[in-house]
Design a protein around this motif. Structure first.
Motif, PDB file in Angstrom:
ATOM      1  N   ASN A  14       3.725  -1.920   4.696  1.00  0.00           N
ATOM      2  CA  ASN A  14       3.647  -0.512   4.552  1.00  0.00           C
ATOM      3  C   ASN A  14       2.165  -0.331   5.324  1.00  0.00           C
ATOM      4  O   ASN A  14       1.621  -1.192   5.954  1.00  0.00           O
ATOM      5  CB  ASN A  14       3.430  -0.100   3.025  1.00  0.00           C
ATOM      6  N   TRP A  15       1.846   0.832   5.332  1.00  0.00           N
ATOM      7  CA  TRP A  15       0.889   1.221   6.295  1.00  0.00           C
ATOM      8  C   TRP A  15      -0.645   0.776   5.766  1.00  0.00           C
ATOM      9  O   TRP A  15      -1.539   0.904   6.416  1.00  0.00           O
ATOM     10  CB  TRP A  15       0.451   2.734   6.326  1.00  0.00           C
ATOM     11  N   ALA A  16      -0.531   0.216   4.577  1.00  0.00           N
ATOM     12  CA  ALA A  16      -1.998  -0.408   3.931  1.00  0.00           C
ATOM     13  C   ALA A  16      -1.761  -1.911   4.275  1.00  0.00           C
ATOM     14  O   ALA A  16      -2.870  -2.448   3.895  1.00  0.00           O
ATOM     15  CB  ALA A  16      -2.027  -0.261   2.668  1.00  0.00           C
ATOM     16  N   GLY A  17      -0.560  -2.305   4.851  1.00  0.00           N
ATOM     17  CA  GLY A  17      -0.502  -3.728   4.961  1.00  0.00           C
ATOM     18  C   GLY A  17      -0.143  -4.749   4.021  1.00  0.00           C
ATOM     19  O   GLY A  17      -0.046  -5.916   4.080  1.00  0.00           O
ATOM     20  N   ASP A  18       0.591  -3.974   2.891  1.00  0.00           N
ATOM     21  CA  ASP A  18       1.085  -4.779   1.735  1.00  0.00           C
ATOM     22  C   ASP A  18       2.652  -4.567   1.690  1.00  0.00           C
ATOM     23  O   ASP A  18       3.221  -4.114   2.671  1.00  0.00           O
ATOM     24  CB  ASP A  18       0.630  -4.054   0.561  1.00  0.00           C
ATOM     25  N   ASP A  19       3.014  -5.263   0.765  1.00  0.00           N
ATOM     26  CA  ASP A  19       4.628  -5.404   0.555  1.00  0.00           C
ATOM     27  C   ASP A  19       5.236  -3.811   0.849  1.00  0.00           C
ATOM     28  O   ASP A  19       4.554  -2.939   0.201  1.00  0.00           O
ATOM     29  CB  ASP A  19       4.895  -5.739  -0.818  1.00  0.00           C
ATOM     30  N   ALA A  20       6.420  -3.623   1.444  1.00  0.00           N
ATOM     31  CA  ALA A  20       6.654  -2.369   1.640  1.00  0.00           C
ATOM     32  C   ALA A  20       7.918  -2.091   0.962  1.00  0.00           C
ATOM     33  O   ALA A  20       8.618  -0.944   1.017  1.00  0.00           O
ATOM     34  CB  ALA A  20       7.066  -2.258   3.428  1.00  0.00           C
TER      35      ALA A  20
ATOM     36  N   ARG B  68      -3.604   2.257   9.165  1.00  0.00           N
ATOM     37  CA  ARG B  68      -4.147   2.366   7.884  1.00  0.00           C
ATOM     38  C   ARG B  68      -5.130   3.493   7.304  1.00  0.00           C
ATOM     39  O   ARG B  68      -4.754   3.839   5.941  1.00  0.00           O
ATOM     40  CB  ARG B  68      -5.123   1.222   8.047  1.00  0.00           C
ATOM     41  N   PRO B  69      -5.734   4.087   8.116  1.00  0.00           N
ATOM     42  CA  PRO B  69      -6.600   5.403   7.562  1.00  0.00           C
ATOM     43  C   PRO B  69      -5.303   6.693   7.088  1.00  0.00           C
ATOM     44  O   PRO B  69      -5.948   7.364   6.319  1.00  0.00           O
ATOM     45  CB  PRO B  69      -7.134   6.032   8.658  1.00  0.00           C
TER      46      PRO B  69
END
Lengths: 269, 269
Positions: free
Chosen positions: B235-241, B264-265
């Motif tokens: 996802n856009w936070a870098g976590d599992d999507a 990320r922002p």
């Protein structure tokens, strides 16, 4: 001059033969690792591939062999003058951006024109295996050897219309303003299908197509195809569109008029 | 739990059987005059067709018959709890807007998940006749009975990347700002291909996909497919999507990091 019934049969068969020759070249490189793209324009991204050039050469070879006195206007090579009153208008790969992205919604466009503009139009998608053919005798899609008759939808109101465009990628700011004024009234707006959307309009699935910044070789085949299926094709001023620039393709006269009323202030040329 | 080699073979074969059953329903109505659409949401246009519901029912019947203890999460019907630790995540027609427009770039999505998320993913496009399959053993496209191995591209820089998205149609204003900041650095941006773009990323033709506003059933199969082909999915936070929402699919770690730094922002959730 107008084409006779035997002219139409002969020219359509030759256009199909030319499309077959082009497909050998387009499919040889489609999704291939060797696909290279270079920039035709200094600004923007307009890839020209080996396939594009080879496919146009293949089409020209078929046409020139059978009809040496016809004029030819293509995307890749210089135009050829003719003496027969017949002009071939060809875009070997319409939608080169889609082609280099692997999407199977590019097409080979072949139109045959007389003094009044394109009369016969082919939109060929050889990877999927669909050939859309429009002539003064009507429009069909050929797939798996079967001919399926094509006819535009009966949609009359923008509020009921599915609108396709290559926008938001193409067009000036003013053209985009006009486009968006139409788009916000439509039921559904989709992007990125190039000539494939024009074929879907002829097939009755899409109701309205609005484009700008087109070349003559982009519009010849779609105009002939859409008219053959019962639709309307003009520029944003309501005039003949086959010289390129701005384009409206509409399923019905009412829908065309509704779009034209909004777009006319943004017409140029 | 992790799937064993024999689990993978069995579950993949069952997913293919379910996709075959779905294709009967999707192709029965695709481009048909009977195609009707109604609105699931009060705002916007999200057609649900008879085909959508019939295709999900067909998939569920195949899965429930063979594996009655598996959980099922689908788009059209209520979720079903299971006891086996295996969950099927299905979207019978991803890209319903494209489906009702006649474009052959919708797909049937079938994923098989364990506790760590989707491990097996199918993106099936039965009109064109392409089935993209990703498993822990690798990724292939099946067409005309032949298996073609899939691998993502080596593209590392945004400036060299082909970016696809369902945008500009989907996402909040903030998400759109983030998307456009990435898009303006990419070589080429294209819209409107839905899950088909995800499959093209696995096949190495598209380098980057950015989406938002997705449901879990939209992302399961693409994530498994892209990872199986060597790509990155977060996802856009870098976590599992795989819970849905915002999605980045990237061909390489460098390309993923470049997109993530910009997006990320604008991450939420």
């Amino acid at each position: 001059m107008a084409f006779s019934t035997s002219d139409i049969a002969h020219l359509t068969a030759l256009a199909c033969q030319a499309a077959d020759a082009a497909a050998v070249e387009t499919l040889r490189h489609f999704r291939g690792a060797d696909l290279s793209a270079d920039n035709k324009r200094t600004s923007g991204f307009d890839p020209v591939t080996v396939a594009d050039r080879a496919a146009e050469a293949a089409i020209r070879a078929v046409v020139e062999d059978a009809r040496p006195n016809d004029a030819i206007l293509g995307e890749e090579e210089a135009g050829k003058a003719g003496t027969s009153g017949v002009q071939w208008v060809i875009d070997p790969i319409d939608g080169t951006r889609g082609y280099i992205s692997g999407t199977p919604t590019w097409g080979t466009l072949i139109a045959v024109s007389d003094d009044d503009g394109p009369q016969i139009g082919l939109v060929d998608q050889p990877y999927i295996g669909e050939r859309f053919i429009g002539t003064p005798d009507g429009a069909v899609m050929v797939r798996h050897g079967a001919e399926i008759p094509l006819a535009v939808s009966p949609t009359r109101a923008l509020e009921d219309a599915i609108l396709f465009s290559t926008f938001p990628e193409v067009g000036s700011q003013g053209e985009r303003t006009g486009f968006e004024a139409v788009a916000q009234r439509c039921k559904l707006v989709r992007f990125g299908m190039d000539c494939y959307a024009h074929a879907l309009l002829a097939a009755g699935h899409v109701d309205l197509v609005i484009e700008a910044g087109l070349a003559p070789y982009d519009v010849g085949a779609p105009i002939a195809l859409v008219k053959a299926a019962g639709g309307i094709a003009t520029n944003w001023a309501g005039d003949d569109a086959h010289h390129g620039g701005q384009l409206i393709l509409a399923a019905t006269p009412d829908l065309h008029r509704a779009a034209l009323d909004i777009l006319r202030p943004f017409a140029h040329g």
